[in-house]
Scaffold this motif. Sequence first.
Motif, PDB file in Angstrom:
ATOM      1  N   MET A   1      30.713  39.185  53.402  1.00  0.00           N
ATOM      2  CA  MET A   1      31.688  39.674  52.702  1.00  0.00           C
ATOM      3  C   MET A   1      31.563  38.942  50.647  1.00  0.00           C
ATOM      4  SD  MET A   1      34.907  39.544  55.172  1.00  0.00           S
ATOM      5  CE  MET A   1      35.384  38.094  55.238  1.00  0.00           C
ATOM      6  N   ASN A   2      31.898  39.816  50.356  1.00  0.00           N
ATOM      7  CA  ASN A   2      32.238  40.113  49.030  1.00  0.00           C
ATOM      8  C   ASN A   2      33.905  39.336  48.993  1.00  0.00           C
ATOM      9  OD1 ASN A   2      29.979  41.235  47.249  1.00  0.00           O
ATOM     10  ND2 ASN A   2      30.387  43.241  48.120  1.00  0.00           N
ATOM     11  N   ILE A   3      33.615  37.787  48.124  1.00  0.00           N
ATOM     12  CA  ILE A   3      35.201  37.216  48.068  1.00  0.00           C
ATOM     13  C   ILE A   3      35.196  36.625  46.585  1.00  0.00           C
ATOM     14  CG2 ILE A   3      36.031  34.552  48.865  1.00  0.00           C
ATOM     15  CD1 ILE A   3      34.167  35.361  51.444  1.00  0.00           C
ATOM     16  N   VAL A   4      36.356  36.606  45.894  1.00  0.00           N
ATOM     17  CA  VAL A   4      36.407  36.241  44.993  1.00  0.00           C
ATOM     18  C   VAL A   4      37.851  34.634  45.475  1.00  0.00           C
ATOM     19  CG1 VAL A   4      37.462  36.663  42.601  1.00  0.00           C
ATOM     20  CG2 VAL A   4      36.797  38.472  43.743  1.00  0.00           C
ATOM     21  N   VAL A   5      37.350  33.997  44.411  1.00  0.00           N
ATOM     22  CA  VAL A   5      38.212  32.651  44.232  1.00  0.00           C
ATOM     23  C   VAL A   5      38.776  32.016  43.434  1.00  0.00           C
ATOM     24  CG1 VAL A   5      38.183  30.558  45.340  1.00  0.00           C
ATOM     25  CG2 VAL A   5      36.594  31.568  46.403  1.00  0.00           C
ATOM     26  N   THR A   6      40.117  32.143  42.703  1.00  0.00           N
ATOM     27  CA  THR A   6      40.110  31.611  41.232  1.00  0.00           C
ATOM     28  C   THR A   6      41.326  30.189  41.514  1.00  0.00           C
ATOM     29  OG1 THR A   6      43.067  32.307  42.448  1.00  0.00           O
ATOM     30  CG2 THR A   6      41.768  33.824  41.433  1.00  0.00           C
ATOM     31  N   GLN A  23      28.815  29.567  54.705  1.00  0.00           N
ATOM     32  CA  GLN A  23      28.437  30.869  55.377  1.00  0.00           C
ATOM     33  C   GLN A  23      27.903  32.420  55.323  1.00  0.00           C
ATOM     34  OE1 GLN A  23      32.704  31.174  56.915  1.00  0.00           O
ATOM     35  NE2 GLN A  23      32.504  29.338  57.848  1.00  0.00           N
ATOM     36  N   GLY A  24      27.453  32.376  54.291  1.00  0.00           N
ATOM     37  CA  GLY A  24      25.962  33.040  53.585  1.00  0.00           C
ATOM     38  C   GLY A  24      27.072  34.445  53.272  1.00  0.00           C
ATOM     39  N   HIS A  25      28.549  34.548  52.747  1.00  0.00           N
ATOM     40  CA  HIS A  25      29.675  35.122  51.924  1.00  0.00           C
ATOM     41  C   HIS A  25      28.665  35.312  50.179  1.00  0.00           C
ATOM     42  CE1 HIS A  25      31.833  35.471  55.660  1.00  0.00           C
ATOM     43  NE2 HIS A  25      31.929  34.552  55.419  1.00  0.00           N
ATOM     44  N   LEU A  26      29.244  35.681  49.808  1.00  0.00           N
ATOM     45  CA  LEU A  26      28.330  36.638  47.985  1.00  0.00           C
ATOM     46  C   LEU A  26      30.091  35.860  47.489  1.00  0.00           C
ATOM     47  CD1 LEU A  26      26.677  39.992  48.324  1.00  0.00           C
ATOM     48  CD2 LEU A  26      25.981  38.010  48.313  1.00  0.00           C
ATOM     49  N   GLU A  72      37.611  44.540  42.515  1.00  0.00           N
ATOM     50  CA  GLU A  72      37.644  46.159  42.328  1.00  0.00           C
ATOM     51  C   GLU A  72      36.602  46.040  43.668  1.00  0.00           C
ATOM     52  OE1 GLU A  72      35.994  48.540  39.656  1.00  0.00           O
ATOM     53  OE2 GLU A  72      34.290  46.911  38.791  1.00  0.00           O
ATOM     54  N   GLN A  73      35.400  45.242  43.645  1.00  0.00           N
ATOM     55  CA  GLN A  73      34.612  45.215  44.629  1.00  0.00           C
ATOM     56  C   GLN A  73      34.671  43.757  45.681  1.00  0.00           C
ATOM     57  OE1 GLN A  73      32.060  47.419  45.349  1.00  0.00           O
ATOM     58  NE2 GLN A  73      33.337  48.556  44.166  1.00  0.00           N
ATOM     59  N   ALA A  74      36.324  43.108  46.034  1.00  0.00           N
ATOM     60  CA  ALA A  74      36.495  41.875  46.531  1.00  0.00           C
ATOM     61  C   ALA A  74      36.635  42.516  48.114  1.00  0.00           C
ATOM     62  CB  ALA A  74      37.255  41.103  46.031  1.00  0.00           C
ATOM     63  N   ASP A  75      36.122  42.187  49.142  1.00  0.00           N
ATOM     64  CA  ASP A  75      36.869  42.185  50.918  1.00  0.00           C
ATOM     65  C   ASP A  75      37.985  41.122  50.385  1.00  0.00           C
ATOM     66  OD1 ASP A  75      34.625  44.237  51.497  1.00  0.00           O
ATOM     67  OD2 ASP A  75      33.682  42.308  51.134  1.00  0.00           O
ATOM     68  N   VAL A  76      37.596  40.297  50.680  1.00  0.00           N
ATOM     69  CA  VAL A  76      38.842  39.358  50.183  1.00  0.00           C
ATOM     70  C   VAL A  76      39.122  38.691  49.007  1.00  0.00           C
ATOM     71  CG1 VAL A  76      39.391  36.746  51.487  1.00  0.00           C
ATOM     72  CG2 VAL A  76      37.990  38.251  53.154  1.00  0.00           C
ATOM     73  N   LEU A 118      39.802  45.879  49.759  1.00  0.00           N
ATOM     74  CA  LEU A 118      40.339  44.039  50.397  1.00  0.00           C
ATOM     75  C   LEU A 118      41.060  44.146  51.726  1.00  0.00           C
ATOM     76  CD1 LEU A 118      41.731  41.723  48.622  1.00  0.00           C
ATOM     77  CD2 LEU A 118      43.572  42.928  48.213  1.00  0.00           C
ATOM     78  N   GLN A 119      40.606  44.112  52.325  1.00  0.00           N
ATOM     79  CA  GLN A 119      41.377  43.202  53.447  1.00  0.00           C
ATOM     80  C   GLN A 119      42.134  42.028  53.690  1.00  0.00           C
ATOM     81  OE1 GLN A 119      37.697  42.960  56.081  1.00  0.00           O
ATOM     82  NE2 GLN A 119      36.858  44.068  55.128  1.00  0.00           N
ATOM     83  N   LYS A 120      42.184  41.169  52.560  1.00  0.00           N
ATOM     84  CA  LYS A 120      42.981  39.915  53.055  1.00  0.00           C
ATOM     85  C   LYS A 120      43.237  39.453  51.553  1.00  0.00           C
ATOM     86  CE  LYS A 120      44.948  38.285  56.126  1.00  0.00           C
ATOM     87  NZ  LYS A 120      45.718  38.710  56.711  1.00  0.00           N
ATOM     88  N   LEU A 121      44.090  38.962  50.994  1.00  0.00           N
ATOM     89  CA  LEU A 121      44.175  37.922  50.182  1.00  0.00           C
ATOM     90  C   LEU A 121      45.056  37.231  50.776  1.00  0.00           C
ATOM     91  CD1 LEU A 121      45.657  37.278  47.437  1.00  0.00           C
ATOM     92  CD2 LEU A 121      47.357  38.362  47.598  1.00  0.00           C
ATOM     93  N   VAL A 122      44.712  35.590  51.317  1.00  0.00           N
ATOM     94  CA  VAL A 122      44.943  34.496  50.676  1.00  0.00           C
ATOM     95  C   VAL A 122      45.624  33.729  49.938  1.00  0.00           C
ATOM     96  CG1 VAL A 122      44.167  32.336  52.235  1.00  0.00           C
ATOM     97  CG2 VAL A 122      43.604  34.254  52.823  1.00  0.00           C
ATOM     98  N   PHE A 123      46.973  33.495  50.237  1.00  0.00           N
ATOM     99  CA  PHE A 123      47.555  32.320  48.709  1.00  0.00           C
ATOM    100  C   PHE A 123      47.711  31.364  48.735  1.00  0.00           C
ATOM    101  CE2 PHE A 123      51.999  31.513  46.851  1.00  0.00           C
ATOM    102  CZ  PHE A 123      51.264  31.492  45.234  1.00  0.00           C
ATOM    103  N   ALA A 124      48.098  30.954  47.998  1.00  0.00           N
ATOM    104  CA  ALA A 124      47.747  28.898  48.477  1.00  0.00           C
ATOM    105  C   ALA A 124      49.270  28.682  48.157  1.00  0.00           C
ATOM    106  CB  ALA A 124      46.931  27.802  47.739  1.00  0.00           C
ATOM    107  N   SER A 125      50.286  28.567  48.876  1.00  0.00           N
ATOM    108  CA  SER A 125      51.314  28.094  48.896  1.00  0.00           C
ATOM    109  C   SER A 125      51.833  25.765  48.718  1.00  0.00           C
ATOM    110  CB  SER A 125      52.547  28.872  49.282  1.00  0.00           C
ATOM    111  OG  SER A 125      53.378  28.462  49.082  1.00  0.00           O
TER     112      SER A 125
END
Length: 318
Positions: A1-6, A23-26, A72-76, A118-125
């Motif tokens: 998947m295409n993944i963005v990590v802030t 795991q092979g993600h971009l 814009e191209q992120a899955d997660v 976008l399939q999922k936003l994981v928010f760090a609380s």
Amino acid sequence: MNIVVTGAAGFIGSHLCEALLSQGHLVKGVDQLQPASALKIKEDNLRHAIGHPHFEWHPADLLGMDLGRLIEQADVVFHLAGLAGVRNSWGATFADYLQANILLTQKLLEACKQAPRLQKLVFASSSSVYGGGGGQYNTEASPTRPISPYGLTKLAGEQLCYLYYNQYGVPYTALRYFTVYGPRQRPDMGFHRFMKNAWLDQPLFIYGNGEQTRDYTYVSDLVDANIKAMHYPKHGTVFNVGGTETASVNEIMQKIERLAGKPLNMQYSPEQPGDPFATRADIALASAELGYQPKVSLDQGLAAQWSYITALYANEKP
């Protein structure tokens, strides 16, 4: 998947990037390398990711970026960027916490509602949303009564996520982190400070009487929880992420003393505003829904962090 990590160059973000790459993600990592004092540490954190063929590095101020174009191209999207620390969130610096933890989260959510893939936003609380605690286990249904401005901003971030999920369908899951430790932990955090000073034969300064307790989470367990949340099919949810055990600060000092092989020079000072006396994570929901089970014991995790600290400060040893 295409993944963005802030927050990709941070303590947790760098470990997460490495796990996703394995795991092979971009992976597209974004972080602001400020202040200058943090530059070297953050660059060291990313040394295994930068140069990887599937890693794209963006050193930039997220508040000044076009976040719509970024994702814009992120899955997660993993949103780990923010300003941490309870003690510094009081006074004039609260404005910085508002910018980093609330305004940035809202800006990212605006971009997420337009992201077509976008399939999922994981928010760090944070466990700081619960407040001081009296030693009882916190479930996700426990009252959220922050006792620090930092905790308030993390709770506001959670609620913003829910608003955008409820109104626009932004598919998020929030994770409440309980005291994360391990290699690359920030220099201002307790275990890093304690171990550094123990290694360099310097006094260890402890706030309060040392009887305050924490639920400690090793970084690899936390990364596992984040990846499980990425695959969680439901949205609009929040989970506690804790470790294998709790301990008091004084008990941690005894463990560090054994690792150092010498008595420690501990000096106690008054409690700090906003520091909770006790945190305990009930992870039953994360276990049932995500399949999350922390694996690293406190002794194992402390030994790994001690090895990291002694290598990091090897040249400073008197």
